[in-house]
Motif scaffolding. Structure first.
Motif, short mmCIF file in Angstrom:
data_model
loop_
_atom_site.label_atom_id
_atom_site.label_comp_id
_atom_site.label_asym_id
_atom_site.label_seq_id
_atom_site.Cartn_x
_atom_site.Cartn_y
_atom_site.Cartn_z
N ASP A 1 0.91 -1.23 0.18
CA ASP A 1 0.03 -0.21 0.10
C ASP A 1 1.07 1.27 0.01
O ASP A 1 0.76 2.38 -0.78
CB ASP A 1 -0.85 0.06 1.21
N GLN A 2 2.09 1.32 0.77
CA GLN A 2 2.81 2.27 0.80
C GLN A 2 3.47 2.59 -0.56
O GLN A 2 3.81 3.74 -1.16
CB GLN A 2 4.17 2.35 1.84
N TRP A 3 4.02 1.34 -1.19
CA TRP A 3 4.67 1.58 -2.37
C TRP A 3 3.28 2.08 -3.56
O TRP A 3 3.98 2.82 -4.48
CB TRP A 3 5.06 0.04 -2.99
N LYS A 4 2.42 1.72 -3.40
CA LYS A 4 1.36 1.90 -4.44
C LYS A 4 1.18 3.70 -4.45
O LYS A 4 0.98 4.27 -5.45
CB LYS A 4 -0.02 1.59 -4.21
N LEU A 5 1.16 4.16 -3.17
CA LEU A 5 0.99 5.82 -3.30
C LEU A 5 2.30 6.41 -3.67
O LEU A 5 2.12 7.52 -4.17
CB LEU A 5 0.55 6.23 -1.69
N LYS A 6 3.29 5.73 -3.63
CA LYS A 6 4.74 6.54 -3.82
C LYS A 6 5.09 6.31 -5.35
O LYS A 6 6.22 7.01 -5.67
CB LYS A 6 5.79 6.05 -2.84
N SER A 7 4.70 5.10 -5.81
CA SER A 7 5.15 4.83 -7.04
C SER A 7 4.83 5.61 -8.19
O SER A 7 3.84 6.38 -8.40
CB SER A 7 4.45 3.58 -7.54
N PRO A 8 5.81 6.23 -9.23
CA PRO A 8 5.59 7.18 -10.05
C PRO A 8 4.49 6.74 -11.11
O PRO A 8 4.38 5.49 -11.58
CB PRO A 8 6.98 7.44 -10.74
N PRO B 1 -6.84 17.83 10.69
CA PRO B 1 -5.93 16.49 10.62
C PRO B 1 -5.72 15.87 9.20
O PRO B 1 -4.72 15.17 9.19
CB PRO B 1 -6.62 15.69 11.62
N LEU B 2 -6.63 16.16 8.20
CA LEU B 2 -6.61 15.73 7.01
C LEU B 2 -5.33 16.52 6.45
O LEU B 2 -4.45 15.92 5.73
CB LEU B 2 -7.79 15.88 6.00
N ARG B 3 -5.40 17.64 6.81
CA ARG B 3 -4.20 18.62 5.95
C ARG B 3 -2.85 18.21 6.58
O ARG B 3 -1.79 17.92 5.88
CB ARG B 3 -4.44 19.87 6.35
N ALA B 4 -2.78 17.86 7.97
CA ALA B 4 -1.65 17.65 8.59
C ALA B 4 -1.05 16.23 8.25
O ALA B 4 0.04 15.92 8.42
CB ALA B 4 -1.87 17.61 10.05
N SER B 5 -2.00 15.13 7.72
CA SER B 5 -1.52 13.81 7.34
C SER B 5 -0.72 13.85 6.15
O SER B 5 -0.14 12.96 5.95
CB SER B 5 -2.77 13.14 7.26
N GLY B 6 -1.04 14.84 5.35
CA GLY B 6 0.00 15.06 4.11
C GLY B 6 -0.63 13.98 3.13
O GLY B 6 -0.01 13.77 1.96
N GLN B 7 -1.61 13.12 3.26
CA GLN B 7 -2.22 12.36 2.29
C GLN B 7 -3.40 13.04 1.38
O GLN B 7 -3.72 12.26 0.35
CB GLN B 7 -2.69 10.99 3.11
N PHE B 8 -3.82 14.19 1.75
CA PHE B 8 -4.81 14.54 0.95
C PHE B 8 -4.39 16.27 0.22
O PHE B 8 -3.51 16.60 1.10
CB PHE B 8 -6.04 14.84 2.03
N SER B 9 -4.93 16.12 -0.92
CA SER B 9 -4.36 17.50 -1.57
C SER B 9 -4.75 18.73 -0.88
O SER B 9 -5.98 18.64 -0.25
CB SER B 9 -4.96 17.58 -3.22
N LYS B 10 -4.21 19.96 -1.14
CA LYS B 10 -4.63 20.97 -0.50
C LYS B 10 -6.06 21.55 -1.02
O LYS B 10 -6.94 22.01 -0.50
CB LYS B 10 -3.67 22.29 -1.02
N ALA C 1 -7.39 11.12 12.28
CA ALA C 1 -8.36 12.67 11.80
C ALA C 1 -9.52 12.32 12.84
O ALA C 1 -9.90 13.23 13.52
CB ALA C 1 -8.80 12.59 10.47
N ALA C 2 -10.06 11.05 12.99
CA ALA C 2 -11.23 10.92 13.79
C ALA C 2 -10.92 11.06 15.18
O ALA C 2 -11.61 11.65 16.15
CB ALA C 2 -11.75 9.42 13.76
N ASP C 3 -9.83 10.62 15.47
CA ASP C 3 -9.22 10.89 17.12
C ASP C 3 -9.18 12.42 17.29
O ASP C 3 -9.69 13.05 18.27
CB ASP C 3 -7.78 10.44 17.38
N ASN D 1 -6.74 1.41 1.53
CA ASN D 1 -5.39 1.46 1.62
C ASN D 1 -5.24 1.63 3.02
O ASN D 1 -5.45 2.63 3.64
CB ASN D 1 -5.06 2.62 0.67
N VAL D 2 -3.88 1.12 3.52
CA VAL D 2 -3.73 0.89 4.95
C VAL D 2 -3.11 2.46 5.29
O VAL D 2 -3.50 3.05 6.29
CB VAL D 2 -2.73 0.08 5.34
N VAL D 3 -2.39 3.04 4.42
CA VAL D 3 -1.73 4.41 4.65
C VAL D 3 -2.81 5.29 4.95
O VAL D 3 -2.84 6.18 5.81
CB VAL D 3 -0.83 4.79 3.73
N LEU D 4 -4.10 5.56 4.23
CA LEU D 4 -4.91 6.44 4.14
C LEU D 4 -5.75 6.18 5.36
O LEU D 4 -6.34 7.14 6.01
CB LEU D 4 -5.72 6.42 2.73
N SER D 5 -5.99 4.99 5.69
CA SER D 5 -6.90 4.46 6.75
C SER D 5 -6.21 4.94 8.12
O SER D 5 -7.11 5.34 8.86
CB SER D 5 -7.05 2.83 6.82
#
Length: 403
Positions: free
Chosen positions: A252-259, A323-332, A310-312, A300-304
């Motif tokens: 899951d990490q590789w999927k998100l980082k792969s070009p 918290p979604l902005r702080a995670s770095g997984q969601f675009s601006k 964020a729920a916490d 995806n485990v990373v996004l989950s």
């Protein structure tokens, strides 16, 4: 129908054991009584229990979508849940789905909640669906949730069909190309071995030809080792990935980082999360509970994990966007739209709009990638075939020039 193992006594007092097939445990007891047997112990057989508990029967998504829609319509019409399940069990034509519905009906008849009965079949009904149905049962809007689940499943199946359809031709090219290259190496290339034998002894054979002949010879001599090794390696890799949580996390990490692939995977995962969260909020599910359910929709485990954090934060009084902005997984842009939706008290509609836009954008991007993939595969096939032909022609050209 399931099998039941029983221990019973005859009229003479003799204890007997056996197995019978019945629709439910109650039916099995009735069947024993009709045979003048007094049941001592009746239980589902080990084979049937293994099928039920491990969810060994998969059901295609289109059948599940129809089941959820029909169950929603029956409940909305005032038909009791147990009677609705019985009707759907009788009319379904798919054997695996009928098995699942039958077990769910029997569990509900014994007092089990619908979502708990569904969790007994994880390969047919995923945990996300069971969690949504649990929320619907607790909130009193089960029929609405079932309709939403059906719509969500239908949408996901449509998207999956588009991606699968787009990959058919590239996969066909790969298959045909592999067959052509294998035929060249196994049947065509060995015919030149005697022609190039003398040049090989003199050390005048080009390196490309030497490598090609060696590879072809290895395939012919060791194919019975190479083929099982390849098949076993692929099956072993699939088994390791499916059973190992650590491997799934790394993939899951590789999927998100792969070009190239990363943005597509991320957009699809975010779209699934936004659509599910918007659906739950639109049905009146509290945001904390909705977040904990919807986080698994991303796939995806990373996004989950990011959504879980964020729920916490939301439980501590913060808005969802922070918290979604702080995670770095969601675009601006997505975070900004979520923030605006929260301020306008229209978050559920904004989330559905985000999902629609992301899926349309990603669908176009997939089309572009697939269109580029086709000529890329053709170039690879052409390069390999060119190498084979060049390796075979070079020695012949060298012999001609020497003469």
């Amino acid at each position: 129908m399931p099998d039941f193992d029983y221990t019973a006594r005859e009229l003479s007092g003799k204890q007997v054991t056996g197995t019978l097939t019945a629709g439910s445990e109650k039916d099995a007891l009735v069947a024993l009584q009709t045979q003048s047997l007094f049941p001592i112990k009746v239980g589902m057989s080990e084979a049937t229990r293994r099928q039920v508990v491990t969810g060994s029967r998969r059901v295609p998504g289109r059948y599940l979508t129809t089941f959820y829609n029909q169950l929603s319509d029956l409940l909305r019409s005032g038909v009791p849940l147990l009677r609705s399940l019985q009707l759907l069990e009788e009319q379904t034509s798919h054997a695996a789905l009928r098995f699942v519905v039958q077990d769910i009906r029997e569990q509900v008849a014994d007092g089990t909640r619908l979502n708990e009965a569904m969790r007994r079949h994880p390969k047919a009904i995923n945990s996300l669906t069971a969690s949504m149905i649990k929320a619907g049962e607790e909130g009193g809007f089960l029929e609405d949730v079932l309709a939403r689940v059906a719509a969500f499943n239908d949408h996901q199946e449509e998207l999956k069909g588009k991606v699968t359809g787009a990959m058919v031709y590239p996969l066909f090219l790969m298959g045909v190309g592999s067959i052509i290259i294998t035929v060249l190496l196994v049947w065509f290339v060995p015919g030149f071995a005697q022609i190039f034998g003398r040049m090989e002894e003199q050390g005048k054979l080009p390196w490309a030809t030497t490598a090609l002949m060696s590879f072809s010879e290895s395939l012919q001599q060791w194919w019975y080792v190479i083929l099982p090794a390849l098949v076993g390696g692929v099956l072993g890799l699939f088994y390791y990935v499916s059973e190992s949580k650590e491997a799934q996390d790394k993939i899951d990490q590789w999927k998100l980082k792969s070009p190239g692939l990363g943005p597509i995977v991320r957009n699809l995962a975010v779209a699934r999360f936004c659509r599910m969260l918007g659906t739950l909020l639109g049905n009146g599910v509290p945001i904390l509970q909705a977040l904990r359910i919807a986080k698994d929709a991303s796939g995806n485990v990373v996004l989950s994990e990011a959504i879980g954090n964020a729920a916490d934060s939301v439980s501590g009084g913060k808005s969802l966007a922070i918290p979604l902005r702080a995670s770095g997984q969601f675009s601006k842009e997505i975070v900004e739209m979520i923030s605006i939706g929260e301020e306008a008290n229209n978050l559920e509609n904004v989330l559905i709009g985000i999902a629609d836009n992301l899926e349309k954008y990603t669908s176009r991007k997939i089309d572009v990638v697939v269109r580029l993939l086709e000529p890329f595969l053709l170039l690879i096939m052409a390069a390999v075939v060119t190498f084979v032909i060049a390796a075979l022609l070079l020695p012949i050209l060298n012999m001609s020039s020497v003469r």
